[in-house]
Enzyme design. Structure first.
Site, PDB file in Angstrom:
ATOM      1  N   TYR A 147      -0.692   7.281   3.287  1.00 10.62           N
ATOM      2  CA  TYR A 147      -0.085   6.536   4.386  1.00 10.62           C
ATOM      3  C   TYR A 147       1.443   6.539   4.230  1.00 10.62           C
ATOM      4  O   TYR A 147       1.974   7.265   3.399  1.00 10.62           O
ATOM      5  CB  TYR A 147      -0.727   5.142   4.477  1.00 10.62           C
ATOM      6  CG  TYR A 147      -2.204   5.276   4.786  1.00 10.62           C
ATOM      7  CD1 TYR A 147      -2.621   5.752   6.032  1.00 10.62           C
ATOM      8  CD2 TYR A 147      -3.186   5.035   3.824  1.00 10.62           C
ATOM      9  CE1 TYR A 147      -3.972   5.944   6.314  1.00 10.62           C
ATOM     10  CE2 TYR A 147      -4.541   5.225   4.107  1.00 10.62           C
ATOM     11  CZ  TYR A 147      -4.928   5.678   5.353  1.00 10.62           C
ATOM     12  OH  TYR A 147      -6.253   5.885   5.622  1.00 10.62           O
ATOM     13  N   HIS A 179       0.854  -1.197   0.000  1.00  8.46           N
ATOM     14  CA  HIS A 179       0.000   0.000   0.000  1.00  8.46           C
ATOM     15  C   HIS A 179       0.891   1.249   0.000  1.00  8.46           C
ATOM     16  O   HIS A 179       1.446   1.626   1.029  1.00  8.46           O
ATOM     17  CB  HIS A 179      -0.875  -0.033   1.254  1.00  8.46           C
ATOM     18  CG  HIS A 179      -1.990   0.959   1.275  1.00  8.46           C
ATOM     19  ND1 HIS A 179      -2.137   1.960   0.332  1.00  8.46           N
ATOM     20  CD2 HIS A 179      -3.035   1.121   2.143  1.00  8.46           C
ATOM     21  CE1 HIS A 179      -3.224   2.674   0.615  1.00  8.46           C
ATOM     22  NE2 HIS A 179      -3.774   2.193   1.712  1.00  8.46           N
ATOM     23  N   ASN A 197      -2.864   6.754  -0.902  1.00  9.75           N
ATOM     24  CA  ASN A 197      -3.851   7.338   0.024  1.00  9.75           C
ATOM     25  C   ASN A 197      -3.283   8.025   1.259  1.00  9.75           C
ATOM     26  O   ASN A 197      -3.939   8.095   2.308  1.00  9.75           O
ATOM     27  CB  ASN A 197      -4.875   6.267   0.450  1.00  9.75           C
ATOM     28  CG  ASN A 197      -5.630   5.706  -0.749  1.00  9.75           C
ATOM     29  OD1 ASN A 197      -5.506   6.222  -1.860  1.00  9.75           O
ATOM     30  ND2 ASN A 197      -6.396   4.650  -0.545  1.00  9.75           N
TER      31      ASN A 197
HETATM   32  C1  LIG Z   1     -14.937   2.090   3.496  1.00  9.92           C
HETATM   33  C2  LIG Z   1     -13.695   2.249   2.659  1.00  9.92           C
HETATM   34  C3  LIG Z   1     -12.494   1.730   3.133  1.00  9.92           C
HETATM   35  C4  LIG Z   1     -11.332   1.807   2.350  1.00  9.92           C
HETATM   36  N1  LIG Z   1     -10.169   1.224   2.799  1.00  9.92           N
HETATM   37  C5  LIG Z   1      -9.064   1.184   2.006  1.00  9.92           C
HETATM   38  C6  LIG Z   1      -7.900   0.450   2.388  1.00  9.92           C
HETATM   39  O1  LIG Z   1      -7.831  -0.204   3.446  1.00  9.92           O
HETATM   40  N2  LIG Z   1      -6.837   0.469   1.543  1.00  9.92           N
HETATM   41  C7  LIG Z   1      -6.858   1.160   0.352  1.00  9.92           C
HETATM   42  O2  LIG Z   1      -5.878   1.145  -0.388  1.00  9.92           O
HETATM   43  N3  LIG Z   1      -7.959   1.837  -0.037  1.00  9.92           N
HETATM   44  C8  LIG Z   1      -9.054   1.845   0.743  1.00  9.92           C
HETATM   45  N4  LIG Z   1     -10.207   2.475   0.302  1.00  9.92           N
HETATM   46  C9  LIG Z   1     -10.274   2.988  -1.075  1.00  9.92           C
HETATM   47  C10 LIG Z   1     -10.877   1.933  -2.005  1.00  9.92           C
HETATM   48  O3  LIG Z   1      -9.999   0.825  -2.147  1.00  9.92           O
HETATM   49  C11 LIG Z   1     -11.148   2.512  -3.410  1.00  9.92           C
HETATM   50  O4  LIG Z   1      -9.957   3.081  -3.885  1.00  9.92           O
HETATM   51  C12 LIG Z   1     -12.251   3.557  -3.390  1.00  9.92           C
HETATM   52  O5  LIG Z   1     -13.405   3.073  -2.742  1.00  9.92           O
HETATM   53  C13 LIG Z   1     -12.603   3.972  -4.816  1.00  9.92           C
HETATM   54  O6  LIG Z   1     -13.101   2.861  -5.554  1.00  9.92           O
HETATM   55  P1  LIG Z   1     -14.672   2.754  -5.903  1.00  9.92           P
HETATM   56  O7  LIG Z   1     -15.033   4.023  -6.617  1.00  9.92           O
HETATM   57  O8  LIG Z   1     -14.825   1.538  -6.719  1.00  9.92           O
HETATM   58  O9  LIG Z   1     -15.390   2.676  -4.560  1.00  9.92           O
HETATM   59  C14 LIG Z   1     -11.361   2.450   1.089  1.00  9.92           C
HETATM   60  C15 LIG Z   1     -12.580   2.996   0.638  1.00  9.92           C
HETATM   61  C16 LIG Z   1     -13.725   2.894   1.403  1.00  9.92           C
HETATM   62  C17 LIG Z   1     -15.024   3.447   0.858  1.00  9.92           C
END
Ligand SMILES: Cc1cc2nc3c(=O)[nH]c(=O)nc-3n(C[C@H](O)[C@H](O)[C@H](O)COP(=O)(O)O)c2cc1C
Length: 358
Positions: A177, A172, A175
């Site tokens: 981190y 990872h 985002n």
């Molecule tokens: C509830 C929630 C938790 C997430 N947790 C992570 C995570 O642990 N690691 C990560 O890389 N992205 C995390 N994300 C980002 C998602 O992996 C993804 O990039 C984001 O939801 C956009 O994709 P989508 O439009 O298909 O939802 C999280 C997003 C949401 C909504």
């Protein structure tokens, strides 16, 4: 059928992803749900949740901390002790029993940690002592020697993931981190070998990849980047140049995939088009398998695969509320909507009780 016609690919075309043969190109994106136990050990409820979603070609787990210091939020799982390895083993066995594949997302939050989460209430650890906006603890800048300790923690976590029966790991680096904090100059003001030039800011990431691929083999390691994501107070003076450099360093590593968050997470009004630099353009610089993410629907994902702008697509929000998303895509069935109140923490409600078709 005319054998001279090329077969058009879509979300349901199988894919050889590094060393893993996927039955489809529908990936469950990593999703933090804050439902591990109070000791950061996955539970049986977590096992049911992942098993329900095993029809995805690939599941990428929620961010999973490599050490107690790597945690930022309550009830997120870890992969640094034997209890966690044993609990993850139950999950990987359940997913495999359903014919699924699962990678673990290796996570260290760096500065993004709430009060009460860090061991002994110590400050969180970051490239520089710059706090993220919001109710986070004030971080402490890592000493040079401590950086190699964290790289060792990545190695240990990668070994644990192997022992837990995963098919691979995703590093990872997105985002906001720790790894992303090293990459971008809004959070990295170091003047040593880990700060300044693109090569220096990428050093931590590349060292992490070196130890993780040594454990797993590069064809079982993916990486996630989010070049224009401002989440967690992130910024960079020249993301296009920085991430072009990073992606050029990644190609020779022959990783299983590059997973790109193409815009801004947690912001419905943000579109990649609002930025002059489009992270999806990095796909052209990268020679390898490209996994696209952010805001994709069945239609836009199929379009990306058909036109070759991505080999596979990950879905976040849609997998929260649709455990059987591939089946719903296949039959063009209505999709459940996500209950925002139950995304983080809580019980089975909004976690393993979303209805399945039929
Ligand atoms: C509830 C929630 C938790 C997430 N947790 C992570 C995570 O642990 N690691 C990560 O890389 N992205 C995390 N994300 C980002 C998602 O992996 C993804 O990039 C984001 O939801 C956009 O994709 P989508 O439009 O298909 O939802 C999280 C997003 C949401 C909504």
């Amino acid at each position: 059928m005319n054998p001279s016609l090329p077969i058009e690919k879509d979300l349901f075309s199988p894919l050889q992803l590094g060393a893993t043969q996927l039955k489809n190109r529908i990936v469950m994106a990593p999703l933090t749900r804050c439902r591990a136990d109070d000791n950061n050990v996955p539970t049986d409820m977590n096992r049911v949740y992942y098993q329900q979603r095993a029809t995805a070609g690939l599941i990428i787990t929620e961010g999973t901390q490599i050490s107690p210091q790597g945690a930022g939020y309550p009830n997120t799982p870890g992969i640094y002790n034997q209890q966690q390895v044993n609990a993850w083993r139950q999950i990987t066995d359940s997913v495999h029993a359903q014919g699924g594949h699962i990678f673990l997302q290796l996570w260290h939050v760096g500065r993004v940690s709430y009060p009460g989460i860090q061991p002994n209430d110590e400050p969180s650890l970051a490239p520089s002592a710059i706090k993220a906006d919001g109710a986070y603890v004030q971080p402490r800048a890592l000493e040079n020697s401590e950086i190699s300790d964290i790289i060792d923690e990545y190695k240990h976590a990668a070994e644990n993931a192997l022992a837990a029966g995963f098919d691979g790991v995703e590093v990872h680096a997105a985002n906001g981190y720790l790894i992303d904090q090293f990459l971008r100059d809004g959070s990295n003001k170091r003047t040593d070998l880990y700060g300044g030039s693109y090569a220096n800011r990428s050093r931590f990431l590349l060292k992490v990849l070196q130890v993780v691929t040594a454990v797993w083999g590069s064809d079982r390691v993916g990486i996630r980047l989010s070049p224009i994501n401002k989440f967690n107070s992130m910024s960079d003076s020249n993301p296009e140049a920085l991430f072009s450099y990073v992606v050029e360093q990644l190609t020779p590593l022959k990783l299983a995939y590059l997973h790109m968050v193409e815009g801004q997470i947690h912001d419905e009004n943000f579109a990649e088009s609002s930025s002059t630099f489009k992270p999806s353009s990095l796909r052209d610089l990268y020679q390898g398998t490209y996994m696209a993410n952010l805001g994709y629907s069945k239609e836009s994902a199929n379009h990306a695969i058909k036109t070759g702008t991505a080999e596979l697509v990950s879905f976040g929000d849609l997998f929260i509320s649709n455990p059987d998303l591939p089946e719903r895509f296949l039959h063009n069935t209505a999709l459940n909507t996500t209950d925002l109140e139950t995304r983080y923490g809580g019980t089975e409600k909004g976690y393993i009780d979303y209805p399945l078709l039929g």
